[in-house]
Every structure is written in structure tokens, then in C-alpha cells.
Enzyme design. Structure first.
Site, PDB file in Angstrom:
ATOM      1  N   LYS A   1       1.782  13.321 -12.430  1.00 35.30           N
ATOM      2  CA  LYS A   1       2.145  12.673 -13.689  1.00 35.30           C
ATOM      3  C   LYS A   1       3.199  13.495 -14.445  1.00 35.30           C
ATOM      4  O   LYS A   1       4.082  12.931 -15.105  1.00 35.30           O
ATOM      5  CB  LYS A   1       0.891  12.444 -14.541  1.00 35.30           C
ATOM      6  CG  LYS A   1      -0.106  11.486 -13.899  1.00 35.30           C
ATOM      7  CD  LYS A   1       0.515  10.125 -13.609  1.00 35.30           C
ATOM      8  CE  LYS A   1      -0.479   9.086 -13.139  1.00 35.30           C
ATOM      9  NZ  LYS A   1       0.112   7.764 -12.943  1.00 35.30           N
TER      10      LYS A   1
ATOM     11  N   ASP B   1       0.861  -1.183   0.000  1.00 33.23           N
ATOM     12  CA  ASP B   1       0.000   0.000   0.000  1.00 33.23           C
ATOM     13  C   ASP B   1       0.897   1.232   0.000  1.00 33.23           C
ATOM     14  O   ASP B   1       1.518   1.560   1.006  1.00 33.23           O
ATOM     15  CB  ASP B   1      -0.909  -0.022   1.236  1.00 33.23           C
ATOM     16  CG  ASP B   1      -1.799   1.213   1.287  1.00 33.23           C
ATOM     17  OD1 ASP B   1      -1.654   2.105   0.413  1.00 33.23           O
ATOM     18  OD2 ASP B   1      -2.639   1.277   2.207  1.00 33.23           O
TER      19      ASP B   1
ATOM     20  N   ARG C   1      14.719   4.764  -7.947  1.00 34.72           N
ATOM     21  CA  ARG C   1      16.030   4.942  -7.313  1.00 34.72           C
ATOM     22  C   ARG C   1      16.643   3.588  -6.926  1.00 34.72           C
ATOM     23  O   ARG C   1      17.815   3.317  -7.219  1.00 34.72           O
ATOM     24  CB  ARG C   1      15.894   5.824  -6.069  1.00 34.72           C
ATOM     25  CG  ARG C   1      17.154   5.889  -5.239  1.00 34.72           C
ATOM     26  CD  ARG C   1      17.007   6.787  -4.022  1.00 34.72           C
ATOM     27  NE  ARG C   1      18.212   6.721  -3.217  1.00 34.72           N
ATOM     28  CZ  ARG C   1      18.441   5.807  -2.268  1.00 34.72           C
ATOM     29  NH1 ARG C   1      17.515   4.912  -1.981  1.00 34.72           N
ATOM     30  NH2 ARG C   1      19.573   5.790  -1.603  1.00 34.72           N
TER      31      ARG C   1
ATOM     32  N   TYR D   1      -3.201  15.302  -9.445  1.00 37.08           N
ATOM     33  CA  TYR D   1      -3.004  14.171 -10.374  1.00 37.08           C
ATOM     34  C   TYR D   1      -2.118  14.612 -11.543  1.00 37.08           C
ATOM     35  O   TYR D   1      -1.129  13.947 -11.877  1.00 37.08           O
ATOM     36  CB  TYR D   1      -4.362  13.671 -10.881  1.00 37.08           C
ATOM     37  CG  TYR D   1      -4.254  12.484 -11.805  1.00 37.08           C
ATOM     38  CD1 TYR D   1      -4.051  11.199 -11.312  1.00 37.08           C
ATOM     39  CD2 TYR D   1      -4.336  12.654 -13.195  1.00 37.08           C
ATOM     40  CE1 TYR D   1      -3.938  10.110 -12.168  1.00 37.08           C
ATOM     41  CE2 TYR D   1      -4.227  11.568 -14.056  1.00 37.08           C
ATOM     42  CZ  TYR D   1      -4.031  10.297 -13.534  1.00 37.08           C
ATOM     43  OH  TYR D   1      -3.906   9.229 -14.390  1.00 37.08           O
TER      44      TYR D   1
HETATM   45  N1  LIG Z   1      -7.566   4.714 -16.883  1.00 35.85           N
HETATM   46  C1  LIG Z   1      -7.215   5.861 -17.391  1.00 35.85           C
HETATM   47  O1  LIG Z   1      -8.018   6.562 -18.029  1.00 35.85           O
HETATM   48  C2  LIG Z   1      -5.802   6.346 -17.248  1.00 35.85           C
HETATM   49  C3  LIG Z   1      -5.416   7.453 -18.012  1.00 35.85           C
HETATM   50  C4  LIG Z   1      -4.107   7.916 -17.898  1.00 35.85           C
HETATM   51  C5  LIG Z   1      -3.228   7.314 -17.034  1.00 35.85           C
HETATM   52  N2  LIG Z   1      -3.622   6.257 -16.285  1.00 35.85           N
HETATM   53  C6  LIG Z   1      -2.647   5.672 -15.372  1.00 35.85           C
HETATM   54  O2  LIG Z   1      -2.514   4.287 -15.612  1.00 35.85           O
HETATM   55  C7  LIG Z   1      -2.182   3.615 -14.402  1.00 35.85           C
HETATM   56  C8  LIG Z   1      -3.140   2.440 -14.208  1.00 35.85           C
HETATM   57  O3  LIG Z   1      -4.451   2.969 -14.191  1.00 35.85           O
HETATM   58  P1  LIG Z   1      -5.773   2.051 -14.292  1.00 35.85           P
HETATM   59  O4  LIG Z   1      -6.775   2.866 -15.037  1.00 35.85           O
HETATM   60  O5  LIG Z   1      -5.431   0.688 -14.720  1.00 35.85           O
HETATM   61  O6  LIG Z   1      -6.187   2.090 -12.737  1.00 35.85           O
HETATM   62  P2  LIG Z   1      -7.109   1.149 -11.860  1.00 35.85           P
HETATM   63  O7  LIG Z   1      -7.920   0.225 -12.723  1.00 35.85           O
HETATM   64  O8  LIG Z   1      -7.811   2.068 -10.934  1.00 35.85           O
HETATM   65  O9  LIG Z   1      -6.021   0.268 -11.064  1.00 35.85           O
HETATM   66  C9  LIG Z   1      -5.102   0.925 -10.231  1.00 35.85           C
HETATM   67  C10 LIG Z   1      -4.051  -0.040  -9.756  1.00 35.85           C
HETATM   68  O10 LIG Z   1      -3.194   0.675  -8.843  1.00 35.85           O
HETATM   69  C11 LIG Z   1      -3.200  -0.014  -7.588  1.00 35.85           C
HETATM   70  N3  LIG Z   1      -3.187   0.920  -6.460  1.00 35.85           N
HETATM   71  C12 LIG Z   1      -4.115   1.860  -6.179  1.00 35.85           C
HETATM   72  N4  LIG Z   1      -3.801   2.475  -5.026  1.00 35.85           N
HETATM   73  C13 LIG Z   1      -2.662   1.885  -4.574  1.00 35.85           C
HETATM   74  C14 LIG Z   1      -1.874   2.048  -3.416  1.00 35.85           C
HETATM   75  N5  LIG Z   1      -2.189   2.940  -2.452  1.00 35.85           N
HETATM   76  N6  LIG Z   1      -0.777   1.268  -3.261  1.00 35.85           N
HETATM   77  C15 LIG Z   1      -0.455   0.330  -4.200  1.00 35.85           C
HETATM   78  N7  LIG Z   1      -1.178   0.126  -5.318  1.00 35.85           N
HETATM   79  C16 LIG Z   1      -2.273   0.885  -5.487  1.00 35.85           C
HETATM   80  C17 LIG Z   1      -4.486  -0.808  -7.574  1.00 35.85           C
HETATM   81  O11 LIG Z   1      -4.354  -1.898  -6.683  1.00 35.85           O
HETATM   82  P3  LIG Z   1      -5.638  -2.481  -5.867  1.00 35.85           P
HETATM   83  O12 LIG Z   1      -6.503  -3.186  -6.887  1.00 35.85           O
HETATM   84  O13 LIG Z   1      -5.031  -3.430  -4.903  1.00 35.85           O
HETATM   85  O14 LIG Z   1      -6.326  -1.291  -5.267  1.00 35.85           O
HETATM   86  C18 LIG Z   1      -4.636  -1.222  -9.020  1.00 35.85           C
HETATM   87  O15 LIG Z   1      -3.866  -2.377  -9.272  1.00 35.85           O
HETATM   88  C19 LIG Z   1      -2.273   4.668 -13.290  1.00 35.85           C
HETATM   89  O16 LIG Z   1      -1.001   5.130 -12.943  1.00 35.85           O
HETATM   90  C20 LIG Z   1      -3.093   5.776 -13.931  1.00 35.85           C
HETATM   91  O17 LIG Z   1      -2.816   7.039 -13.373  1.00 35.85           O
HETATM   92  C21 LIG Z   1      -4.896   5.750 -16.373  1.00 35.85           C
END
Ligand SMILES: NC(=O)c1ccc[n+]([C@@H]2O[C@H](COP(=O)([O-])OP(=O)(O)OC[C@H]3O[C@@H](n4cnc5c(N)ncnc54)[C@H](OP(=O)(O)O)[C@@H]3O)[C@@H](O)[C@H]2O)c1
Length: 234
Positions: free
Chosen positions: A144, A42, A106, A140
Site C-alpha cells: 500500500k 485473477d 501504466r 500488505y
Molecule cells: N476493509 C478494510 O478494512 C480496508 C482497509 C484499508 C484498505 N482497504 C483496501 O480496500 C480495497 C477493497 O477492500 P475490501 O475490504 O472491499 O475487500 P474485500 O471485501 O475482501 O473485496 C476484495 C475485492 O478484491 C477482489 N480480489 C481479491 N483477490 C483478487 C485477485 N487475486 N484478483 C482480482 N481481484 C481480486 C475480490 O474479488 P472476488 O470477490 O472475486 O474474490 C473483491 O472484489 C483493498 O485494496 C483493500 O486493501 C480495505
């Protein structure tokens, strides 16, 4: 010899798609918050990234070749919240999205320097890094943009040691993170801003992550790859 990959945020969304696309040619250590098999971590806990690194090394026979920093949160932080709550929201997003990634970068760079092995970092940033985000998401976008600056710094700093770094900037991608947001912004209207006419699929972003992790030519180091259906062209 199999490539050893540490992939964060693998429980769902882009991370889960990346894990399945990477397949059997690599040994992947998955990280979630405990919602799926793998190492629970976490990142709101400041001790978590370092503990995770050690556990991942143990699970991968002391060698990690690639780090994919994909875990991230997209939490609204309204400007009219109580001041302390707003600051707390800012810091929480910075810690999960940027600081945890920075710590893993790092530790990875130092690991590769000690081993004189080279390695690859893939940071999943966002279109928001360049375009900005909504009034409730300054943090956010800033987290990024921080990832992009960090990726470029790593690429420039250690290319001579075979350490490569890439950033991916997805636009809306159909995962849990985007679904609520899309619904709250009236879905179809938002799609009108995307010339491709649809949001990205997790598999599309996973394909870019896999390419950067395994195949991208070294001369590409420092590249930031956009995947947003031409909704933000720079
Ligand atoms: N979806 C979009 O539209 C979009 C657009 C641009 C960039 N992104 C980036 O792409 C990446 C993946 O996004 P996604 O859309 O696949 O997100 P998602 O479906 O919400 O999944 C997020 C992932 O991050 C993990 N996570 C969340 N909080 C955490 C914490 N406190 N500690 C450790 N792990 C944590 C979650 O684990 P748990 O399941 O265990 O909570 C999950 O595996 C992110 O960095 C996001 O900013 C997404």
C-alpha cells in the site's frame, strides 16, 4: 458523453459499494475474479492485468476515462513460516495489490497519452501505507505504501497532460476483509483506538472514490485522502 470507468474488485466490499454509488451517469466495467458479472480477472496470474485491460477496452468501445484500482488482498504471512512460503506470500500480495495496479496505471497513462485525452486514476491504498501493519502483514503495508508512491509519481509526471491521480487510505472498513481481523483482535478493544468510535462503512469509502473519479478538482492531483476515524492522523 458517459464517463467510462474500469473498477477492479467490484464483486463485494468497497468495490461493490463504489459500483452502486457510481450509478447510471457512468459506464462502469466491473472486475472480480468471476464471482459477479463483469470481466473475471485473477491478479495472481501475471498475464491477467494486460488481458483485462484489452477486454475492458473492448467492452467500453475503446475508451477508458477512469481506472479505480480497488482489488486487494489482506492475507496473514507469519514471520515464522517456512522461508520459501513467506517469500511466496510476500510476492503474492505484491502482485495482487501493487503490480497489477501498476500495470493498469501504466496502460491507462499510455492510453490517455495516445488519445491526448487526460484521465483519472484512483488507487485504493490503506492507512497501513503510513502507519504500518501487524507483524504478519509487512507485505500488505509495503504494497500500500508502494501504491501511494506510485500515485504521487503519476500525479507529478503527467498532470500537464491532464492525467490526474489520487490515493485513498481507508482505516478499518466493515467488509469481509476487516471482519475476521477485527474479530481476531477482540473487536471492541480495537475500536477504542478509533476516536470516531466505529470503523468506516464501505459506502463512506465509495463516496471518496466517486469524488476522486468524477469531481475532484484537478489541483487536487497527487492527494492522498485519509478515512480512518482519526485513528491515524498525520
Ligand atoms: N476493509 C478494510 O478494512 C480496508 C482497509 C484499508 C484498505 N482497504 C483496501 O480496500 C480495497 C477493497 O477492500 P475490501 O475490504 O472491499 O475487500 P474485500 O471485501 O475482501 O473485496 C476484495 C475485492 O478484491 C477482489 N480480489 C481479491 N483477490 C483478487 C485477485 N487475486 N484478483 C482480482 N481481484 C481480486 C475480490 O474479488 P472476488 O470477490 O472475486 O474474490 C473483491 O472484489 C483493498 O485494496 C483493500 O486493501 C480495505
Amino acid at each position: 458523453m458517459k464517463t467510462h470507468i474500469l473498477l477492479t474488485g467490484s464483486s463485494r466490499g468497497i468495490g461493490a459499494a463504489t459500483a452502486s454509488l457510481l450509478g447510471n451517469d457512468v459506464r462502469v466495467t466491473l472486475v472480480g475474479q468471476g464471482t459477479r458479472s463483469g470481466i473475471p480477472a485473477d491478479f495472481t496470474d501475471p498475464a491477467a492485468p494486460q488481458q483485462l485491460w484489452q477486454q475492458a477496452l473492448d467492452a467500453l468501445d475503446g475508451r477508458i476515462d477512469v481506472v479505480i484500482n480497488n482489488a486487494g488482498i489482506f492475507e496473514a504471512n507469519p514471520l515464522d513460516a517456512e522461508h520459501d512460503d513467506w517469500v511466496e506470500g510476500w510476492e503474492r500480495t505484491m502482485r495482487v495489490n501493487l503490480t497489477a495496479s501498476a500495470e493498469l496505471c501504466r496502460l491507462a497513462v499510455r492510453h490517455w497519452q495516445e488519445r491526448k485525452s487526460g484521465g483519472r486514476i484512483v488507487n485504493v491504498a490503506s492507512r497501513a501505507a503510513y502507519r504500518g501493519d501487524s507483524p504478519a502483514h509487512w507485505h500488505y503495508a509495503a504494497s500500500k505504501a508502494g501504491m501511494v508512491g506510485m500515485t504521487k509519481s503519476i500525479a507529478r509526471g503527467y498532470a500537464g497532460e491532464g492525467i490526474l491521480a489520487f490515493a485513498i487510505c481507508p482505516g478499518f472498513t466493515m467488509t469481509g476483509m476487516a471482519e475476521d481481523y477485527l474479530a481476531s483482535r477482540g473487536g471492541d478493544k480495537l475500536l477504542a483506538d478509533i476516536p470516531l468510535g466505529r470503523v468506516a462503512s464501505p459506502e463512506e469509502i465509495a463516496a471518496i472514490a466517486k469524488f476522486c473519479a468524477l469531481d475532484a478538482p484537478p489541483s487536487m492531483t497527487g492527494a492522498v485522502l485519509d478515512a480512518n476515524g482519526a485513528s491515524y492522523v498525520r
